[in-house]
Write a protein that holds these residues in place. Structure first.
Motif, PDB file in Angstrom:
ATOM      1  N   GLY A   1      59.929   5.005  29.410  1.00 33.40           N
ATOM      2  CA  GLY A   1      59.639   5.499  28.066  1.00 33.40           C
ATOM      3  C   GLY A   1      59.834   7.001  27.961  1.00 33.40           C
ATOM      4  O   GLY A   1      60.392   7.504  26.974  1.00 33.40           O
ATOM      5  N   VAL A   2      59.389   7.722  28.975  1.00 36.57           N
ATOM      6  CA  VAL A   2      59.567   9.176  28.977  1.00 36.57           C
ATOM      7  C   VAL A   2      61.056   9.512  28.997  1.00 36.57           C
ATOM      8  O   VAL A   2      61.517  10.399  28.258  1.00 36.57           O
ATOM      9  CB  VAL A   2      58.832   9.809  30.178  1.00 36.57           C
ATOM     10  N   LEU A   3      61.821   8.829  29.826  1.00 32.97           N
ATOM     11  CA  LEU A   3      63.268   9.086  29.893  1.00 32.97           C
ATOM     12  C   LEU A   3      63.958   8.747  28.575  1.00 32.97           C
ATOM     13  O   LEU A   3      64.867   9.473  28.140  1.00 32.97           O
ATOM     14  CB  LEU A   3      63.898   8.306  31.040  1.00 32.97           C
TER      15      LEU A   3
ATOM     16  N   GLU B   1      66.582  10.783  23.805  1.00 31.68           N
ATOM     17  CA  GLU B   1      66.667  10.900  22.349  1.00 31.68           C
ATOM     18  C   GLU B   1      66.521  12.361  21.919  1.00 31.68           C
ATOM     19  O   GLU B   1      67.248  12.837  21.041  1.00 31.68           O
ATOM     20  CB  GLU B   1      65.592  10.052  21.683  1.00 31.68           C
ATOM     21  N   ALA B   2      65.601  13.079  22.531  1.00 31.51           N
ATOM     22  CA  ALA B   2      65.394  14.480  22.179  1.00 31.51           C
ATOM     23  C   ALA B   2      66.630  15.308  22.504  1.00 31.51           C
ATOM     24  O   ALA B   2      67.058  16.155  21.709  1.00 31.51           O
ATOM     25  CB  ALA B   2      64.180  15.035  22.909  1.00 31.51           C
ATOM     26  N   LEU B   3      67.252  15.057  23.635  1.00 30.98           N
ATOM     27  CA  LEU B   3      68.449  15.826  24.025  1.00 30.98           C
ATOM     28  C   LEU B   3      69.640  15.515  23.098  1.00 30.98           C
ATOM     29  O   LEU B   3      70.359  16.421  22.679  1.00 30.98           O
ATOM     30  CB  LEU B   3      68.823  15.553  25.468  1.00 30.98           C
ATOM     31  N   PHE B   4      69.828  14.236  22.811  1.00 27.15           N
ATOM     32  CA  PHE B   4      70.974  13.879  21.988  1.00 27.15           C
ATOM     33  C   PHE B   4      70.755  14.260  20.527  1.00 27.15           C
ATOM     34  O   PHE B   4      71.702  14.586  19.825  1.00 27.15           O
ATOM     35  CB  PHE B   4      71.308  12.389  22.107  1.00 27.15           C
TER      36      PHE B   4
ATOM     37  N   ARG C   1      69.168  16.953  19.592  1.00 28.51           N
ATOM     38  CA  ARG C   1      69.410  18.397  19.552  1.00 28.51           C
ATOM     39  C   ARG C   1      70.917  18.678  19.586  1.00 28.51           C
ATOM     40  O   ARG C   1      71.410  19.580  18.914  1.00 28.51           O
ATOM     41  CB  ARG C   1      68.759  19.092  20.736  1.00 28.51           C
ATOM     42  N   SER C   2      71.624  17.893  20.377  1.00 30.78           N
ATOM     43  CA  SER C   2      73.055  18.146  20.473  1.00 30.78           C
ATOM     44  C   SER C   2      73.779  17.725  19.199  1.00 30.78           C
ATOM     45  O   SER C   2      74.813  18.288  18.855  1.00 30.78           O
ATOM     46  CB  SER C   2      73.653  17.436  21.670  1.00 30.78           C
ATOM     47  N   ARG C   3      73.265  16.805  18.450  1.00 37.70           N
ATOM     48  CA  ARG C   3      73.873  16.379  17.179  1.00 37.70           C
ATOM     49  C   ARG C   3      73.574  17.374  16.095  1.00 37.70           C
ATOM     50  O   ARG C   3      74.311  17.478  15.122  1.00 37.70           O
ATOM     51  CB  ARG C   3      73.340  15.007  16.786  1.00 37.70           C
ATOM     52  N   SER C   4      72.473  18.055  16.226  1.00 34.80           N
ATOM     53  CA  SER C   4      72.077  18.985  15.165  1.00 34.80           C
ATOM     54  C   SER C   4      72.887  20.235  15.129  1.00 34.80           C
ATOM     55  O   SER C   4      73.534  20.768  15.872  1.00 34.80           O
ATOM     56  CB  SER C   4      70.619  19.371  15.293  1.00 34.80           C
TER      57      SER C   4
END
Length: 89
Positions: free
Chosen positions: A74-76, A81-84, A86-89
């Motif tokens: 779940g943490v991973l 999700e948080a990394l991707f 940010r990269s989409r933003s």
């Protein structure tokens, strides 16, 4: 009573006594074997109880590892999700 009849009765009584003695010894030996087998089965039961306890402890440990892996998964997923995001933003 004739000597033949006395001899026949004596042989019959002797054979009956021998048969009864043999039966008593056989039953005694069967009882001894049964007692030894009961003791062995008791030891086997004790071993199985210890094995059951070990499996229960192992099952509890595996359950804890599964919970930890689920939490880590779940943490991973959240990190991914948080990394991707940010990269989409």
């Amino acid at each position: 009573m004739t000597p033949e009849l006395i001899a026949i009765l004596a042989v019959g009584i002797t054979l009956a006594a021998f048969a009864l003695t043999s039966l008593q010894l056989t039953f005694k030996r069967i009882g001894e074997v049964e007692a030894r087998m009961d003791a062995r089965f008791d030891r086997v039961d004790e071993r199985f109880d210890r094995v059951d306890d070990r499996f229960e402890r192992l099952e509890a440990r595996v359950t804890e590892v599964e919970k930890g892996l689920a939490h880590l998964g779940g943490v991973l997923d959240g990190l991914r999700e948080a990394l991707f995001e940010r990269s989409r933003s």
